[in-house]
Write a protein that holds these residues in place. Structure first.
Motif, PDB file in Angstrom:
ATOM      1  N   ASP A 297      76.025  97.456  43.243  1.00 26.36           N
ATOM      2  CA  ASP A 297      77.146  96.521  43.110  1.00 26.36           C
ATOM      3  C   ASP A 297      76.846  95.437  42.077  1.00 26.36           C
ATOM      4  OD1 ASP A 297      79.659  95.250  43.959  1.00 26.36           O
ATOM      5  OD2 ASP A 297      78.344  93.711  44.776  1.00 26.36           O
ATOM      6  N   GLN A 298      75.612  94.908  42.098  1.00 28.06           N
ATOM      7  CA  GLN A 298      75.226  93.898  41.109  1.00 28.06           C
ATOM      8  C   GLN A 298      75.330  94.479  39.702  1.00 28.06           C
ATOM      9  OE1 GLN A 298      74.930  90.831  41.695  1.00 28.06           O
ATOM     10  NE2 GLN A 298      73.190  90.258  42.950  1.00 28.06           N
TER      11      GLN A 298
ATOM     12  N   VAL B 258      78.998  97.917  53.319  1.00 25.16           N
ATOM     13  CA  VAL B 258      78.210  97.759  52.087  1.00 25.16           C
ATOM     14  C   VAL B 258      77.876  99.122  51.480  1.00 25.16           C
ATOM     15  CG1 VAL B 258      76.002  96.958  51.166  1.00 25.16           C
ATOM     16  CG2 VAL B 258      77.278  95.534  52.766  1.00 25.16           C
TER      17      VAL B 258
ATOM     18  N   VAL C 230      73.696  97.456  47.351  1.00 22.50           N
ATOM     19  CA  VAL C 230      73.855  96.097  46.826  1.00 22.50           C
ATOM     20  C   VAL C 230      73.389  96.022  45.374  1.00 22.50           C
ATOM     21  CG1 VAL C 230      73.112  93.699  47.095  1.00 22.50           C
ATOM     22  CG2 VAL C 230      73.652  95.062  49.112  1.00 22.50           C
ATOM     23  N   SER C 231      72.285  96.714  45.047  1.00 22.02           N
ATOM     24  CA  SER C 231      71.800  96.732  43.665  1.00 22.02           C
ATOM     25  C   SER C 231      72.830  97.366  42.739  1.00 22.02           C
ATOM     26  CB  SER C 231      70.481  97.513  43.592  1.00 22.02           C
ATOM     27  OG  SER C 231      69.495  96.924  44.407  1.00 22.02           O
TER      28      SER C 231
ATOM     29  N   VAL D 119      71.164 100.493  51.960  1.00 21.08           N
ATOM     30  CA  VAL D 119      71.833  99.193  51.826  1.00 21.08           C
ATOM     31  C   VAL D 119      71.339  98.476  50.572  1.00 21.08           C
ATOM     32  CG1 VAL D 119      72.054  96.900  52.840  1.00 21.08           C
ATOM     33  CG2 VAL D 119      72.290  98.928  54.278  1.00 21.08           C
TER      34      VAL D 119
ATOM     35  N   SER E  83      82.045  95.178  47.792  1.00 16.81           N
ATOM     36  CA  SER E  83      81.134  94.156  47.289  1.00 16.81           C
ATOM     37  C   SER E  83      81.010  92.986  48.261  1.00 16.81           C
ATOM     38  CB  SER E  83      81.631  93.635  45.938  1.00 16.81           C
ATOM     39  OG  SER E  83      80.848  92.533  45.521  1.00 16.81           O
ATOM     40  N   LEU E  84      79.774  92.561  48.527  1.00 17.48           N
ATOM     41  CA  LEU E  84      79.560  91.395  49.380  1.00 17.48           C
ATOM     42  C   LEU E  84      80.065  90.115  48.724  1.00 17.48           C
ATOM     43  CD1 LEU E  84      75.985  92.069  50.809  1.00 17.48           C
ATOM     44  CD2 LEU E  84      78.088  91.888  52.131  1.00 17.48           C
TER      45      LEU E  84
END
Length: 339
Positions: free
Chosen positions: A331-332, A276, A328-329, A324, A281-282
């Motif tokens: 990626d969004q 990540v 993730v933020s 992490v 991307s998850l």
């Protein structure tokens, strides 16, 4: 419309264009963000404590990163297909213990024991892949279940006992042998992990199989309409991941100097964190393998850098957790821009 309003609108338009350009760059180069973070971490930790940049410390960092970096390869493949693997550590430990016990207690030669361990990794990957593709079960549920199954099999098979390296053939601990590269000490296991990154990275970027992996993760229905068999691609990904975990088990034997069923307690979290933070991307379909290597190095750099700075280990967990969330933020944000 006044001149001031037009000017303000032009400025806002310019800022929006700059943001879009940044989003486009980050989308096209998922490894860019972790590369910047890694360079910044090296600069900061080297300034805080010059020992961080010394060859001895860097040799230790590289060697300690090897196993997690290897596990991150398989985890990256699965996350690229919009899945996740919670059985990473369980498969690795099962393959390691079968390999070690077959050699130490059942008299198999080093090559035969190693082949047996690789077969165990492939078999475990086949179980995960078959459950995901044939029963259409979510990867999270499948691997959560097999995590317990593989762990239980390992403990039943070994009785919870460890096997020391001196009871193993030389081939199985060979990955722990080191050699000098300038002022650095590099192990055979590190070379093996880098070779895996080269092979899998080439397959992802230069072959039709790699394009299919990205396509299935990005939009399975569109991939199906294009003639791609999502089931075959997913099954191949889980098989490849299982084989990679078994090779990581070999690297772990050399690194730890023993085979223990209680090793790698944080393998699942560590491999997912590396992937990540590395920009994959998850939600699947976007990422680069080199980013996972950088992510593993970032986590280990924070561990070593904060330890040399005398910071409590709890703050390392805090820093990695914050990274992490930021990853993730980001990626969004990138995915919204793409939409």
């Amino acid at each position: 419309m006044t001149t001031q309003t037009l000017t303000a609108a032009s400025v806002l338009q310019g800022r929006k264009t700059l943001a879009q350009r940044l989003q486009s760059q980050l989308h096209a180069r998922p490894w860019l963000s972790p590369a910047v973070v890694l360079v910044a971490a090296y600069v900061v930790f080297s300034l805080v404590n010059p020992r961080f940049a010394e060859p001895g410390a860097q040799s230790l960092l590289i060697q300690q990163t090897a196993v997690v970096a290897a596990l991150a390869i398989g985890q990256t493949l699965i996350i690229l297909t919009a899945g996740i693997d919670l059985s990473v550590g369980a498969i690795t430990i099962l393959a390691m213990m079968v390999t070690a016990k077959a050699a130490a207690e059942n008299g198999l030669s080093g090559p035969m024991a190693l082949l047996l361990g690789l077969g165990v990794g492939l078999g475990a990957g086949l179980v995960n892949g078959a459950l995901v593709t044939r029963l259409s079960l979510p990867p999270f549920i499948v691997t959560l279940g097999t995590l317990s199954v593989f762990t239980a099999i390992t403990l039943i098979y070994t009785g919870g006992t460890s096997i020391q390296a001196n009871a193993l053939p030389g081939l199985l601990s060979w990955t722990g042998e080191s050699f000098a590269v300038g002022e650095f000490r590099i192990t055979v296991g590190v070379v093996l992990v880098l070779a895996m990154y080269g092979v899998v990275g080439f397959a992802l970027s230069q072959t039709a199989w790699g394009q299919h992996v990205y396509a299935v993760g990005d939009d399975p229905e569109a991939a199906r309409l294009s003639g791609v068999s999502a089931r075959r691609v997913l099954l191949s990904v889980y098989l490849a991941a299982g084989l990679i975990y078994a090779i990581a088990a070999w690297v772990l034997i050399g690194r730890a100097g023993a085979a223990s069923p209680n090793a790698l307690t944080d393998a699942n979290l560590a491999s997912i964190t590396a992937v990540v933070i590395g920009g994959t991307s998850l939600f699947g379909g976007r990422g680069a393998l080199i980013g996972s290597l950088l992510g593993a190095l970032i986590v280990q750099s924070f561990t070593l850098g904060l330890a040399l700075a005398g910071v409590d280990d709890h703050y390392r967990l805090l820093a990695v957790g914050a990274l992490v969330i930021l990853a993730v933020s980001a990626d969004q944000w990138i995915r919204k821009a793409r939409a």
